[in-house]
Motif scaffolding. Structure first.
Motif, PDB file in Angstrom:
ATOM      1  N   MET A   1      21.728  68.151  58.940  1.00  8.58           N
ATOM      2  CA  MET A   1      21.703  66.729  59.326  1.00  8.58           C
ATOM      3  C   MET A   1      23.042  66.353  59.955  1.00  8.58           C
ATOM      4  N   PRO A   3      26.266  63.992  60.947  1.00  8.27           N
ATOM      5  CA  PRO A   3      26.952  62.945  60.187  1.00  8.27           C
ATOM      6  C   PRO A   3      26.598  61.558  60.704  1.00  8.27           C
ATOM      7  N   PHE A   4      26.618  60.589  59.824  1.00 15.32           N
ATOM      8  CA  PHE A   4      26.356  59.213  60.238  1.00 15.32           C
ATOM      9  C   PHE A   4      27.105  58.267  59.305  1.00 15.32           C
ATOM     10  N   THR A   5      27.292  57.057  59.755  1.00 18.24           N
ATOM     11  CA  THR A   5      27.850  56.045  58.874  1.00 18.24           C
ATOM     12  C   THR A   5      26.688  55.339  58.185  1.00 18.24           C
ATOM     13  N   TYR A   6      26.942  54.915  56.965  1.00 18.69           N
ATOM     14  CA  TYR A   6      25.889  54.250  56.188  1.00 18.69           C
ATOM     15  C   TYR A   6      26.331  52.839  55.844  1.00 18.69           C
ATOM     16  N   SER A   7      25.452  51.897  56.080  1.00 25.01           N
ATOM     17  CA  SER A   7      25.752  50.540  55.626  1.00 25.01           C
ATOM     18  C   SER A   7      24.475  49.877  55.157  1.00 25.01           C
ATOM     19  N   ARG A   8      24.656  48.843  54.380  1.00 21.58           N
ATOM     20  CA  ARG A   8      23.518  48.190  53.753  1.00 21.58           C
ATOM     21  C   ARG A   8      23.558  46.714  54.127  1.00 21.58           C
ATOM     22  N   LEU A  28      17.120  52.088  58.298  1.00 22.90           N
ATOM     23  CA  LEU A  28      16.578  53.001  57.297  1.00 22.90           C
ATOM     24  C   LEU A  28      15.648  52.234  56.370  1.00 22.90           C
ATOM     25  N   GLY A  29      14.356  52.534  56.444  1.00 29.39           N
ATOM     26  CA  GLY A  29      13.383  51.923  55.531  1.00 29.39           C
ATOM     27  C   GLY A  29      13.194  52.836  54.342  1.00 29.39           C
ATOM     28  N   GLY A  31      12.578  55.868  54.499  1.00 28.00           N
ATOM     29  CA  GLY A  31      13.219  57.131  54.858  1.00 28.00           C
ATOM     30  C   GLY A  31      12.257  58.308  54.959  1.00 28.00           C
ATOM     31  N   ILE A  35      14.309  60.416  57.531  1.00 23.37           N
ATOM     32  CA  ILE A  35      15.138  61.449  56.890  1.00 23.37           C
ATOM     33  C   ILE A  35      14.540  62.830  57.148  1.00 23.37           C
ATOM     34  N   ASP A  46      23.800  58.080  64.700  1.00 27.11           N
ATOM     35  CA  ASP A  46      25.186  58.144  64.221  1.00 27.11           C
ATOM     36  C   ASP A  46      25.473  57.059  63.191  1.00 27.11           C
ATOM     37  N   ASP A  50      20.783  50.463  56.194  1.00 20.29           N
ATOM     38  CA  ASP A  50      19.788  50.446  55.115  1.00 20.29           C
ATOM     39  C   ASP A  50      19.253  49.019  54.960  1.00 20.29           C
TER      40      ASP A  50
END
Ligand SMILES: Cc1cc2nc3c(=O)[nH]c(=O)nc-3n(C[C@H](O)[C@H](O)[C@H](O)COP(=O)(O)OP(=O)(O)OC[C@H]3O[C@@H](n4cnc5c(N)ncnc54)[C@H](O)[C@@H]3O)c2cc1C
Ligand code: SF4
Ligand code: FES
Ligand code: FES
Lengths: 331, 225
Positions: A1, A3-8, A28-29, A31, A35, A46, A50
């Motif tokens: 996979m 890399p990516f940044t994750y935020s909510r 991102l639902g 997933g 995913i 990237d 969420d």
């Protein structure tokens, strides 16, 4: 996979602002599709935003008997089992319950289901060099390859993929409306205009813009949809994608002639296929096998099969007859 | 052909895939034949880089993140216990459980949502932990097979699987049991056919299905009396 940044995010506007700033980002639902595709290297966002905590998980009656509004974050299992859906739109409940597994339905959201991508083998695995949907201009691996699960209606020389969703077939029959929010505000997309045919741009599955969030799906009031049915034909009794499926609703007049009909097909095209020609054939006719067969013939008249999927043409006709016969029996 | 040896189920595990994505077995055979003919290498649903242990070069943005860092600080509540973790956002819940917290009861069969070996309960609902990210579950109550027993006393479903011999190799069993616990709660065990349909997300390569069915019915009778 990759890399990516994750935020909510917890607010729809925040979601839209967030995605607008990330041209390669994705919401991102549940997933369950995204995913999976990221693990395969098919999707390489990237940034993941969420949206699971957005306040969009309600199912509510619209005022003035206008129908039912479903939030985009409602899980497939909750939608299928909701009393309003089971009583007014059984076709939707049946379609949902025929899809995936209990675990996946607990995760999958309405928004994510609308945007799930094709199960075309060549699309799903980047080891295949040729796929116009994944890599525009690389040609189509399926057209002269193994194409058992592929389209027979509305396809192009560029792409013969099918849309895999069961839920969406029911939504097509029900004339649902997709309500979305973008940087410029809200807009409504009639279901028939939501998904696209492949044409020369198979890389685009839908008419949703990158910076738009699906907020709701509205189900218009259709009193006769309380008599509706979903028939899914597949290789196993359970837990398999449809080869062909039919979502149908019938209304009868006092002399038992067909007054109105709603039919949509799954597994046959790049989008959930509303069967307008079949519907037309039914109006004013008695609900018998001859009528149903004529409807099937009319809808599939333009169908074109490939090396491994031509069986779908006759299968679709028979599935239409079977689904309508089930409904006729309920009259 | 793909090297499938890295899957926990061994070389035959690719078959799980044919059970689900491609519909009938014929499909996959034809598919592979065709690909073999063209000399293209394929890997079907088995290899990918697992998220755990890797770091991302990119900063992680917004709320639940370490500013400018390459991993996300998150708290997971598993079987009633809180764990603070620094995870690469790519880490699935399954990998976090197995590789980081050493809760290896949950199994990795397909890693693509197809087999159910990774089934855990999130806020009481069954989900596939291989298709969800650990960072998505801050604040959720997660229950794994390790959390079902009450001290030394087995959960009635665990006891029923033993009593009815509901497994052979046991690899699918933690997933089967978690799934079955949720099944009873959902009230989807009203007939044999209903149990079969609502357990269809849990594949058993050993084919222990008749005994799994018996175990679920046994647990249902025991818990409803
Ligand atoms: C083994 C397996 C079997 C399956 N069998 C079936 C089946 O038989 N029938 C069937 O119909 N489906 C089946 N599915 C597919 C499943 O229904 C979809 O994966 C699911 O509906 C996707 O929903 P999600 O919330 O998990 O989406 P995600 O994976 O989270 O997202 C999918 C896409 O939608 C976007 N997105 C999500 N929500 C929004 C939103 N609100 N606004 C804008 N964009 C959004 C994401 O950015 C992403 O691009 C199966 C899946 C698996 C893994
Ligand atoms: S059918 Fe569409 S998705 Fe499949 S290989 Fe051809 S272009 Fe790609
Ligand atoms: S490991 Fe197979 S479903 Fe998750
Ligand atoms: S896979 Fe061996 S017991 Fe089910």
């Amino acid at each position: 996979m990759n890399p990516f940044t994750y935020s909510r995010v917890v607010d729809p506007n925040e979601a839209v602002t967030g995605i607008a700033a990330k041209p390669q980002g994705k919401f991102l639902g549940g997933g369950t599709n995204l995913i999976d595709l990221m693990k395969m290297g098919v999707e390489t966002p990237d940034a993941l935003i969420d949206i699971n905590r957005l306040p969009l998980a309600q199912i509510e009656e619209l005022p003035d008997n206008k129908g039912v509004r479903v939030g985009a974050m409602v899980r497939n299992s909750d939608l299928a089992e909701h009393a309003l859906i089971r009583s007014r739109y059984p076709v939707l409940s049946e379609a949902l319950l025929s899809g995936a597994s209990p675990q996946l339905r607990n995760m999958a959201t309405v928004g994510g289901n609308l945007l799930q991508r094709t199960r075309c083998y060549y699309f799903y695995d980047p080891a295949f060099p040729a796929c116009n949907k994944r890599n525009p201009g690389s040609s189509c691996g399926a057209i002269d390859g193994y194409n058992r699960i592929h389209a027979i209606l509305g396809q192009s020389e560029q792409c013969i993929a099918t849309h895999p969703s069961d839920m969406c077939v029911a939504l097509a029959a029900l004339d649902a409306i997709v309500r979305v929010r973008g940087p410029k505000g809200e807009r409504e997309i009639p279901f028939a205009d939501f998904h696209r045919l492949p044409g020369n741009t198979p890389q685009r599955d839908t008419n949703l813009e990158h910076d738009e969030l699906i907020e709701y799906v509205d189900l218009p009031a259709i009193p006769f949809a309380s008599r509706s049915h979903y028939l899914k034909v597949r290789d196993r009794a359970s837990y398999a994608f449809a080869l062909v499926s039919v979502a149908a609703a019938l209304d009868f007049d006092s002399s038992k002639k067909i007054k109105a009909a709603r039919i949509a097909l799954g597994g046959v095209a790049h989008k959930p296929w509303r069967a307008n020609a079949a519907e037309k054939k039914l109006i004013g006719q008695p609900a018998d096998e001859k009528t149903f067969r004529a409807a099937g013939e009319a809808e599939l008249a333009a169908a074109k099969g490939y090396k491994h999927n031509s069986f779908k043409i006759e299968l679709a006709k028979r599935a239409i007859v079977r689904a309508l016969t089930t409904l006729g029996g309920m009259a | 052909m793909a090297d499938e040896s890295e899957t926990p189920l061994g070389p035959d595990c690719g078959d799980l895939d044919e059970l689900l994505i491609f519909g009938n077995p014929e499909t996959r055979r034809q598919f592979i034949k065709q690909v073999a003919g063209t000399g293209v290498a394929i890997t079907i649903g088995v290899n990918f880089v697992s998220g755990s242990g890797l770091t991302t070069e990119q900063p992680v943005a917004a709320s639940p993140t370490t500013p400018g860092g390459d991993s996300v600080k998150t708290k997971l509540k598993i079987n009633g216990k809180e764990y603070a973790l620094d995870v690469d956002p790519r880490t699935t819940l399954l990998d976090a459980l197995r590789e980081r917290l050493h809760l290896t009861g949950s199994k990795k069969g397909c890693d693509h949502g197809q087999c159910g070996a990774c089934t855990v309960l999130v806020n009481g609902r069954r989900v596939n932990s291989c298709l969800t990210l650990a960072v998505m579950h801050e604040g959720d109550e997660i229950t794994t097979i390790e959390g079902l027993a009450n001290g030394e006393e087995l959960h009635p479903m665990q006891a029923a699987f033993i009593e009815h011999d509901g497994f052979q190799c046991g690899y699918c069993t933690p997933g089967q049991i978690c799934s079955a616990v949720a099944l009873l709660k959902e009230n989807h065990a009203k007939s044999d056919d209903e149990i079969r349909e609502w357990m269809s997300g849990n594949i058993c390569r050993c084919g222990a299905y008749p005994n799994i069915l018996a175990a679920i019915k046994g647990a249902k009778t025991k818990t409803s009396t």
